[in-house]
Structures are given as structure tokens and as C-alpha cells.
Design a protein around this motif. Structure first.
Motif, PDB file in Angstrom:
ATOM      1  N   ILE A 280      42.244  64.166  -1.613  1.00 44.32           N
ATOM      2  CA  ILE A 280      42.734  65.541  -1.456  1.00 44.32           C
ATOM      3  C   ILE A 280      43.181  65.786  -0.013  1.00 44.32           C
ATOM      4  N   THR A 281      42.415  65.306   0.942  1.00 44.47           N
ATOM      5  CA  THR A 281      42.767  65.477   2.348  1.00 44.47           C
ATOM      6  C   THR A 281      44.072  64.777   2.676  1.00 44.47           C
ATOM      7  N   SER A 282      44.259  63.595   2.142  1.00 40.00           N
ATOM      8  CA  SER A 282      45.500  62.852   2.375  1.00 40.00           C
ATOM      9  C   SER A 282      46.696  63.597   1.781  1.00 40.00           C
ATOM     10  N   ALA A 283      46.533  64.131   0.580  1.00 39.25           N
ATOM     11  CA  ALA A 283      47.609  64.894  -0.058  1.00 39.25           C
ATOM     12  C   ALA A 283      47.929  66.153   0.742  1.00 39.25           C
ATOM     13  N   GLN A 284      46.903  66.843   1.261  1.00 35.86           N
ATOM     14  CA  GLN A 284      47.121  68.034   2.075  1.00 35.86           C
ATOM     15  C   GLN A 284      47.857  67.693   3.372  1.00 35.86           C
ATOM     16  N   ASP A 285      47.543  66.549   3.944  1.00 40.70           N
ATOM     17  CA  ASP A 285      48.215  66.124   5.167  1.00 40.70           C
ATOM     18  C   ASP A 285      49.707  65.905   4.910  1.00 40.70           C
ATOM     19  N   ILE A 286      50.019  65.270   3.814  1.00 41.09           N
ATOM     20  CA  ILE A 286      51.424  65.036   3.461  1.00 41.09           C
ATOM     21  C   ILE A 286      52.133  66.360   3.201  1.00 41.09           C
ATOM     22  N   GLN A 287      51.486  67.259   2.469  1.00 45.86           N
ATOM     23  CA  GLN A 287      52.089  68.568   2.192  1.00 45.86           C
ATOM     24  C   GLN A 287      52.270  69.373   3.476  1.00 45.86           C
ATOM     25  N   GLY A 288      51.334  69.233   4.411  1.00 47.41           N
ATOM     26  CA  GLY A 288      51.463  69.921   5.691  1.00 47.41           C
ATOM     27  C   GLY A 288      52.683  69.442   6.461  1.00 47.41           C
TER      28      GLY A 288
ATOM     29  N   PHE B 270      59.294  74.714  -1.150  1.00 49.85           N
ATOM     30  CA  PHE B 270      58.573  75.592  -0.233  1.00 49.85           C
ATOM     31  C   PHE B 270      59.331  76.898  -0.079  1.00 49.85           C
ATOM     32  N   ALA B 271      58.610  78.011  -0.103  1.00 53.88           N
ATOM     33  CA  ALA B 271      59.210  79.314   0.172  1.00 53.88           C
ATOM     34  C   ALA B 271      59.289  79.461   1.687  1.00 53.88           C
TER      35      ALA B 271
ATOM     36  N   THR C 277      44.627  74.436  -2.070  1.00 58.75           N
ATOM     37  CA  THR C 277      45.942  73.791  -2.184  1.00 58.75           C
ATOM     38  C   THR C 277      47.028  74.529  -1.417  1.00 58.75           C
ATOM     39  N   ARG C 278      46.704  75.628  -0.761  1.00 58.64           N
ATOM     40  CA  ARG C 278      47.691  76.392   0.015  1.00 58.64           C
ATOM     41  C   ARG C 278      48.042  75.642   1.291  1.00 58.64           C
ATOM     42  N   VAL C 279      49.344  75.501   1.529  1.00 54.45           N
ATOM     43  CA  VAL C 279      49.840  74.863   2.747  1.00 54.45           C
ATOM     44  C   VAL C 279      50.867  75.801   3.356  1.00 54.45           C
ATOM     45  N   GLU C 280      50.754  76.049   4.661  1.00 54.23           N
ATOM     46  CA  GLU C 280      51.694  76.931   5.341  1.00 54.23           C
ATOM     47  C   GLU C 280      51.867  76.469   6.775  1.00 54.23           C
TER      48      GLU C 280
END
Length: 169
Positions: A46-54, A105-106, A143-146
Motif C-alpha cells: 500500500i505504501t509503495s502504491a501511495q508513493d507512485i500515486q503521489g 486527477f482533478a 487512498t487520498r492523494v493530493e
């Protein structure tokens, strides 16, 4: 007559009574270790996926700022207008706030500007501040990324439009 050495049925039951609790204890420890390893692996994924999304959100916000900069620094808007024009030469207004969608992404882009005059010089400066915010996911969830990118840029021009006296120092 033979003597009993304690290896009869009672001795085997005592040994079986010792092995069963030990086996259960060992199984509980191994199951706990396996559950811990699964939890660590899931958290890492999950952390790896969040890093990519960030990183993707940052680049989407950067693209929003680039769009805003192009609106302000548009090369087709480079011609100097006559001094009698009601607006400053080559000084476009801020673009209206924009809501873009970039790669899922919005992206919200906003602009603010301030005008300045240099005392004793025939120059005017307009400073633009562009802010772009890119987000994806439901606010308040894991799962929120901004990401937000802000840029400040200025344009300097002579009031009468005479070239080349409008370069900023």
C-alpha cells in the motif's frame, strides 16, 4: 520375574501429554508470525502504491501550473501594443480559475496578479502567482492523494512600449 522400567502405557501418555501442548504452542507462534508477515507485506504494498500515486499527482499539478504559465506567457501575445491602449503592453490578465482532468486527477488551477511601477523608470511589472492542486481519491481516506505546486513569475514592460528598454534588471 521382570521389573517394570516405566516405559509402559503410563510413560507413553506422559510423553504425549508433553508433546501436544508444545505442538499447539508452536503452531500458535508460527501462525502469529505468518499473520505479522502478511500485515507487513500488505502495508509495504500500500505504501509503495501511495508513493507512485503521489508522484503522479505531483506531475499532474505541475502540468496544471505549466498550463497556467502558458496562458500568462503566451508567445503569441508578445507584440507590443500602442501606448494609447487601455491595458499595459503585453500584460495579459490572469486566466480564469480552471478545473482540469489530467490522467485521472482533478486539477484546480488558480491565478492572482499584482501590478507594480518602478519609481523613476518607465517600467511596469506584473507579478503572477499560479497555484495548481491535483487530487484523487476520497478525502479522509488512506487512498487520498493530493499535491500542490505554486509558481511565481513576473513580466516587466516599458509603459510606452518602446523596445528594448523594457528588460527587467
Amino acid at each position: 520375574m521382570s521389573r517394570s522400567t516405566g516405559t509402559g502405557a503410563f510413560g507413553r501418555l506422559a510423553f504425549a501429554g508433553f508433546v501436544l501442548p508444545s505442538a499447539i504452542f508452536l503452531l500458535v507462534i508460527l501462525a502469529g508470525l505468518a499473520a505479522f508477515l502478511v500485515h507487513i507485506s500488505t502495508t509495504q504494498s500500500i505504501t509503495s502504491a501511495q508513493d507512485i500515486q503521489g508522484a503522479r499527482a505531483y506531475h499532474a499539478a505541475r502540468a496544471g501550473v505549466d498550463w497556467g504559465l502558458y496562458q500568462v506567457l503566451d508567445p503569441t501575445n508578445a507584440s507590443v501594443v500602442a501606448p494609447a491602449a487601455p491595458t499595459w503592453p503585453n500584460m495579459p490578465a490572469c486566466p480564469a480559475p480552471a478545473a482540469l482532468t489530467i490522467e485521472g486527477f482533478a486539477v484546480a488551477v488558480s491565478c492572482a496578479s499584482n501590478d507594480y511601477s518602478e519609481a523613476g523608470l518607465n517600467r511596469r511589472i506584473r507579478v503572477y502567482r499560479l497555484v495548481s492542486t491535483a487530487g484523487q481519491g476520497v478525502p479522509g481516506t488512506a487512498t487520498r492523494v493530493e499535491r500542490e505546486v505554486a509558481v511565481t513569475v513576473s513580466k516587466c514592460r516599458a509603459v510606452d512600449g518602446a523596445a528594448p528598454d523594457y528588460a527587467c534588471p
